[in-house]
Motif scaffolding. Sequence first.
Motif, mmCIF file in Angstrom:
data_model
loop_
_atom_site.group_PDB
_atom_site.id
_atom_site.type_symbol
_atom_site.label_atom_id
_atom_site.label_comp_id
_atom_site.label_asym_id
_atom_site.label_seq_id
_atom_site.Cartn_x
_atom_site.Cartn_y
_atom_site.Cartn_z
ATOM 1 N N LEU A 1 3.666 -2.669 -2.025
ATOM 2 C CA LEU A 1 4.218 -2.507 -3.364
ATOM 3 C C LEU A 1 5.741 -2.496 -3.343
ATOM 4 C CD1 LEU A 1 2.969 -0.892 -6.371
ATOM 5 C CD2 LEU A 1 4.959 0.319 -5.530
ATOM 6 N N ILE A 2 6.310 -1.646 -2.492
ATOM 7 C CA ILE A 2 7.765 -1.474 -2.470
ATOM 8 C C ILE A 2 8.462 -2.735 -1.966
ATOM 9 C CG2 ILE A 2 9.658 -0.141 -1.417
ATOM 10 C CD1 ILE A 2 7.593 2.242 -1.383
ATOM 11 N N ASP A 3 7.897 -3.381 -0.946
ATOM 12 C CA ASP A 3 8.504 -4.605 -0.430
ATOM 13 C C ASP A 3 8.461 -5.719 -1.476
ATOM 14 O OD1 ASP A 3 9.604 -6.156 1.903
ATOM 15 O OD2 ASP A 3 7.799 -7.337 1.527
ATOM 16 N N GLY A 4 7.379 -5.776 -2.249
ATOM 17 C CA GLY A 4 7.299 -6.772 -3.324
ATOM 18 C C GLY A 4 8.380 -6.563 -4.368
ATOM 19 N N ILE A 5 8.652 -5.305 -4.694
ATOM 20 C CA ILE A 5 9.698 -4.974 -5.671
ATOM 21 C C ILE A 5 11.074 -5.350 -5.128
ATOM 22 C CG2 ILE A 5 10.829 -3.083 -6.912
ATOM 23 C CD1 ILE A 5 8.022 -1.649 -6.754
ATOM 24 N N LEU A 6 11.370 -4.915 -3.903
ATOM 25 C CA LEU A 6 12.675 -5.186 -3.306
ATOM 26 C C LEU A 6 12.915 -6.677 -3.122
ATOM 27 C CD1 LEU A 6 12.847 -2.345 -0.610
ATOM 28 C CD2 LEU A 6 14.211 -2.517 -2.699
ATOM 29 N N ASN A 7 11.886 -7.398 -2.731
ATOM 30 C CA ASN A 7 12.009 -8.840 -2.532
ATOM 31 C C ASN A 7 12.344 -9.540 -3.855
ATOM 32 O OD1 ASN A 7 11.778 -11.073 -0.614
ATOM 33 N ND2 ASN A 7 10.039 -11.706 -1.855
ATOM 34 N N LEU B 1 14.786 2.779 -7.293
ATOM 35 C CA LEU B 1 14.386 3.001 -5.892
ATOM 36 C C LEU B 1 15.494 3.669 -5.074
ATOM 37 C CD1 LEU B 1 12.387 -0.249 -4.945
ATOM 38 C CD2 LEU B 1 11.507 1.997 -5.588
ATOM 39 N N SER B 2 16.110 4.689 -5.685
ATOM 40 C CA SER B 2 17.157 5.430 -4.967
ATOM 41 C C SER B 2 16.570 6.534 -4.087
ATOM 42 C CB SER B 2 18.133 6.063 -5.969
ATOM 43 O OG SER B 2 17.510 7.147 -6.653
ATOM 44 N N TRP B 3 15.347 6.960 -4.384
ATOM 45 C CA TRP B 3 14.605 7.998 -3.678
ATOM 46 C C TRP B 3 15.135 9.411 -3.922
ATOM 47 C CZ3 TRP B 3 10.085 6.441 -2.371
ATOM 48 C CH2 TRP B 3 9.896 5.083 -2.040
ATOM 49 N N LYS B 4 16.041 9.550 -4.862
ATOM 50 C CA LYS B 4 16.604 10.879 -5.155
ATOM 51 C C LYS B 4 15.529 11.844 -5.668
ATOM 52 C CE LYS B 4 20.234 13.300 -7.689
ATOM 53 N NZ LYS B 4 19.353 14.402 -8.110
ATOM 54 N N ILE B 5 14.728 11.397 -6.627
ATOM 55 C CA ILE B 5 13.718 12.289 -7.214
ATOM 56 C C ILE B 5 12.663 12.658 -6.179
ATOM 57 C CG2 ILE B 5 11.926 12.493 -8.972
ATOM 58 C CD1 ILE B 5 13.590 10.737 -10.795
ATOM 59 N N HIS B 6 12.248 11.676 -5.361
ATOM 60 C CA HIS B 6 11.252 11.990 -4.326
ATOM 61 C C HIS B 6 11.785 13.046 -3.363
ATOM 62 C CE1 HIS B 6 7.999 11.478 -1.459
ATOM 63 N NE2 HIS B 6 8.914 11.440 -0.513
ATOM 64 N N ILE B 7 13.020 12.874 -2.937
ATOM 65 C CA ILE B 7 13.618 13.834 -2.001
ATOM 66 C C ILE B 7 13.762 15.199 -2.659
ATOM 67 C CG2 ILE B 7 15.774 14.350 -0.771
ATOM 68 C CD1 ILE B 7 15.867 11.287 -0.133
ATOM 69 N N ASP B 8 14.122 15.207 -3.951
ATOM 70 C CA ASP B 8 14.233 16.483 -4.674
ATOM 71 C C ASP B 8 12.885 17.206 -4.741
ATOM 72 O OD1 ASP B 8 16.925 16.155 -5.115
ATOM 73 O OD2 ASP B 8 16.712 15.422 -7.171
ATOM 74 N N THR B 9 11.780 16.449 -4.785
ATOM 75 C CA THR B 9 10.459 17.092 -4.881
ATOM 76 C C THR B 9 10.011 17.713 -3.558
ATOM 77 O OG1 THR B 9 9.280 15.025 -4.397
ATOM 78 C CG2 THR B 9 9.693 15.534 -6.707
#
Length: 586
Positions: free
Chosen positions: A197-203, A393-401
């Motif tokens: 999923l993530i690689d498809g988005i970034l690509n 896709l900064s990952w800030k919210i995931h890291i905050d959780t």
Amino acid sequence: METNRQSKPLTNKYQNSPDKFNKYFLSIADKITNDVRYKNRESCKTLKSPTHYLAKLFHKPFPNIQCHNTSTKEIEKIIKSLNLKKSYGYDEISTEILKISAPFISSPLTYIRNRSILYSIFPTRLKYSIIKPIYKKGDRENAANYRPISLLTAFSKVFEKIIYNRLIQHIETNNILRDEQFGFRTFSSTEKASYKLIDGILNALNNRMVVGGIFCDLQKAFDCVNHNILLTKLKYYGITGTTHKLIKSYLKDRYQRVILQNNSPDSRSKWGKITHGVPQGSILGPLLFLLYINDLPQITHENSKVILYADDTSIIITSPNPSNYENIVNKIFEDINRWFNSNLLSLNLEKTHYMQFRNKNSSPIDLNIGHENKKITKTSSTKFLGLTLENTLSWKIHIDTIIPKLSSATFAIRTLKPFLSQDSLRMIYYSYFHSIMTYGLIFWGNSHYSNTIFRMQKRAIRVIMGLRSRDSCREHFKKLKILPLRSQYIQLLLLFVVDNKRYFKENSDIHNINTRTKSNLHQPIANLSKYQKGAYYSGIKVYNSLPTWIKDLSADRKQFGHALKSFLYSHPFYTLDEYFKKCNKH
């Protein structure tokens, strides 16, 4: 640290009777499927039959499955493989008792099982399950706020595993399951699904395309599987004859009862008949569900990609042209809903949402996406298989959780330090801190927000070692044999690359020039720093920089893993730059 306070069975204060609970649990699938049938009748659009999608997906029929008898050896092996549990079904025989009794019961079980295969009958007394309601949240008086946990008999799991073994052999031999399916499969994982999923988005972002995702919420998908549709699909996949009749018998005439706390008469409901779904808590159920939804990816277009993990369905949609993007998204969403309706499954439109992924400085496209005059919500972040994805896709919210969870783990280590040895504290670190820190690390470990997690990791190390707040941790990482965050990221990233070489191309696949880097992985052109930090691009860069003597071991995963771990233990890298500088000296 998390507690299981809210996971306790019902207390005596609860007013609803076990019969009301059972009636509610049995009625959920009926209500959903009846609603779908009603909407299908009222709709002016003609729905395609479920077999229509199968015929488009596979152009030739599959060979018929071979169902051979079992043996005492297979029975004993299956019993040995069962998880050791003291819980039991209505017959009050646990897997623990089954394992103890195995030498004495394997022969009669073999005889019974072979008679079951011969007559294509799944034993009736193995089709009864006990339901324990577990409180989730909300009003305790509302049965909808309880999750039904199903307890099957241990003998049922033995018989199911025999069928499963024959099914999975047929499925894998004939390559039946689609690559888009990641749940309940050997050598698959949430990590691989997340990567796709993530690689498809970034690509797509790297190629300057518009990209968004529809994240579907299916209503009780496992419970709503229609038996007739499932059995029709099984025939298409070559699951015919004795095996087909046996699975039909397995699904038919199943019963359940609710038990609230104990086995007293007033805490037990009457037996209720189950008419839909695959059995919860079973061995066969998940595999049958995969076969039920296996043709779903067929509905996708060249602009879209489906990611399936059990009943989690996500669709990534891309387009080079922003002007017609809304039409593409709505067309795909309409096709998805038609497939669900044809298969008597239902989307919860209130919990299904759309997220457009974009660069930090770009503006989102204003879209209206809906079905049956209902719009789905647009969001800037969503949960996906334990990861929190943001639209940038900064990952800030995931890291905050995960910060509060890691703080709790550090607090636990600090509290227990006066009473435990260093080795015991290290075990607690791995159980509570490490397991949280490493989940999805290959995706967010290269984000600058991850520095906060590294500081927390050093704090935990200082607590274990009794260090002051400004003391260096580098040598203590080596002493404890714990990898610093960046070293852990490097290890997990490289293991992912080695385990999934089919996702990558070598330079020799691109050109025939005989250079010393021909066995290196081919590095694509990166237009965005976000793409460079993704698992695909970073994985290639980190792998290509490895010392040759480690890289040469990549064909043997075990040897490669040992050599890599030894290298990283002896060089506790705090940054990727440290890693690249060290590797360039080799």
